[in-house]
Scaffold this motif. Structure first.
Motif, mmCIF file in Angstrom:
data_model
loop_
_atom_site.group_PDB
_atom_site.id
_atom_site.type_symbol
_atom_site.label_atom_id
_atom_site.label_comp_id
_atom_site.label_asym_id
_atom_site.label_seq_id
_atom_site.Cartn_x
_atom_site.Cartn_y
_atom_site.Cartn_z
ATOM 1 N N GLU A 149 -25.754 -24.921 19.237
ATOM 2 C CA GLU A 149 -24.298 -24.554 18.660
ATOM 3 C C GLU A 149 -23.337 -25.210 19.746
ATOM 4 O O GLU A 149 -23.643 -25.744 20.558
ATOM 5 C CB GLU A 149 -24.381 -23.472 18.615
ATOM 6 C CG GLU A 149 -25.366 -22.501 17.953
ATOM 7 C CD GLU A 149 -24.540 -21.438 17.294
ATOM 8 O OE1 GLU A 149 -23.587 -21.354 16.562
ATOM 9 O OE2 GLU A 149 -25.238 -20.305 16.498
ATOM 10 N N LYS B 219 -23.547 -11.407 14.288
ATOM 11 C CA LYS B 219 -21.879 -12.109 14.926
ATOM 12 C C LYS B 219 -21.944 -11.357 15.612
ATOM 13 O O LYS B 219 -21.417 -9.629 15.446
ATOM 14 C CB LYS B 219 -21.530 -11.753 14.230
ATOM 15 C CG LYS B 219 -20.780 -13.867 13.742
ATOM 16 C CD LYS B 219 -20.515 -14.397 12.489
ATOM 17 C CE LYS B 219 -19.043 -14.676 12.708
ATOM 18 N NZ LYS B 219 -18.756 -16.093 13.116
ATOM 19 N N TYR C 14 -19.956 -13.281 22.288
ATOM 20 C CA TYR C 14 -18.661 -14.554 22.837
ATOM 21 C C TYR C 14 -18.142 -14.122 24.242
ATOM 22 O O TYR C 14 -17.846 -15.567 23.965
ATOM 23 C CB TYR C 14 -18.257 -13.848 21.078
ATOM 24 C CG TYR C 14 -18.431 -14.197 20.447
ATOM 25 C CD1 TYR C 14 -19.026 -15.697 19.701
ATOM 26 C CD2 TYR C 14 -19.324 -13.243 19.997
ATOM 27 C CE1 TYR C 14 -19.983 -15.919 18.870
ATOM 28 C CE2 TYR C 14 -19.988 -13.825 18.280
ATOM 29 C CZ TYR C 14 -20.115 -14.588 18.132
ATOM 30 O OH TYR C 14 -20.903 -14.763 16.540
#
Ligand SMILES: *Cc1c(COP(=O)(O)O)cnc(C)c1O
Length: 339
Positions: free
Chosen positions: A220, A184, A189
């Motif tokens: 995803e 992450k 992002y």
């Protein structure tokens, strides 16, 4: 309970709370437990590694007020371990699991009045680990900050679960082999924001990303993991390093196997997914979102009649039931926050 909070108007957005948690360390020293302080801006060098080179990670988890009156986390140790793996990848000192879990507990305890009543949502908990020390050349920062803040969020779906329409991105990919797609990392992002905005402007809820190597296999859905059901078998893309290992994903696999269902972690081509009987995506924010349709170029397929499929609905009920303690915690997933 604070009277000023209108629980029914909560959405998945930021509501500032009272208290956050912070601790710092240098690159070579062990992490020490941090402390609570008022929620608000933090000071950082303009040359901080995170701001210049994106050396940072985030986590996302929820604390639930259950039907038994307890406040519980869902598998917080898994978030701690995932952040440790990410820290290794981004050359940051991993936060020990005990400090991580203590930090998220303290943060929820200190903001207890903000934990929504059962069924009205949850306390979303956002741990951040970042290179906060100043650094000019491209290299790991000399010091690090681990910070946790919390915000109450409403149920993702108000008035029942609704199926979403998705668009397969023909132009963009989320992650490449050998990159940082499996952790992450904050830098993963921003590149998804433009494709996602464009898809939303065209009437879709989110984009589906295919693999960067062959542009064939589903990876995803935005920042959620993908599943589909075909002839009673549950399929999900295997973890190859470009897919984020979701804790919801792992929980769904365990639940489905417990239900006696065959689960295949394998390559799932877009073509196969578009011929499936049911499809859904999952993550901490929405738990499970049924997929109503997938569009790829000129072709569009729909699943069911806009209603969640039966496997999707069953897994959703089981997961939410465990989280709010109306069903037995068969796998020991709940972690009580001492009140
Ligand atoms: C966080 C995240 C998920 C979901 O993970 P959970 O642990 O289930 O919340 C899936 N994909 C991406 C890219 C993510 O960042």
């Amino acid at each position: 309970m604070a009277e000023e909070i209108d629980w029914d108007s909560l959405t998945f957005s930021l509501t500032p709370t009272d208290t956050m948690y912070l601790t710092e360390t240098s690159a070579d020293d062990p992490w020490m437990p941090g402390n609570l302080r008022p929620y608000g801006p933090i000071e950082m060098s303009p040359a901080a590694g995170v701001m210049n080179y994106g050396q940072g990670l985030f986590e996302g988890m929820k604390a639930y007020r259950t039907s038994k009156g307890r406040v519980v986390f869902f598998r917080p140790e898994e978030n701690a371990r995932r952040m440790q793996r990410g820290a290794d990848r981004l050359k940051m000192p991993p936060v020990p699991e005990s400090i991580f879990v203590d930090a998220v507990e303290q943060c929820v305890q200190a903001n207890l009045k903000w934990v929504p009543p059962t069924g009205k949502g949850a306390m979303y908990v956002r741990p951040l680990l970042m290179g906060s020390g100043a650094v000019l050349g491209v290299s790991p920062a000399p010091s690090y900050t681990f910070l946790v803040y919390v915000t109450p969020v409403g149920p993702y779906f108000k008035g029942g679960v609704t199926a979403i329409d998705l668009l397969i991105s023909e132009e963009f990919h989320r992650a490449a082999p050998g990159g940082s797609g499996g952790v992450k990392a904050i830098g993963n992002y921003a590149p998804g924001m433009m494709p996602s905005k464009n898809a939303k402007a065209a009437g879709f809820a989110e984009v589906i990303y295919l693999d960067a190597e062959t542009h064939t296999f589903v990876e995803e859905v935005g920042a959620a993991n993908f599943f589909c059901v075909k002839d009673g078998v549950l399929y999900t893309p295997e973890l190859t390093g470009t897919i984020l290992p979701g804790i919801t994903r792992d929980s769904i696999i365990q639940l489905a196997r417990h239900n006696g269902m065959e689960v295949q972690e394998t390559k799932v081509s877009a073509q196969f997914a578009m011929a499936a009987d049911e499809a859904f995506c999952c993550g901490t924010a929405a738990v499970i979102s049924p997929i109503g349709s997938i569009t790829k170029g000129e072709s569009k397929v729909t699943y069911g009649d806009g209603q969640p499929g039966s496997v999707t609905q069953q897994l959703y009920n089981q997961l939410v039931g465990i989280q709010n303690e109306t069903l037995e915690d068969l796998f020991g997933w709940l972690h009580e926050v001492p009140l």
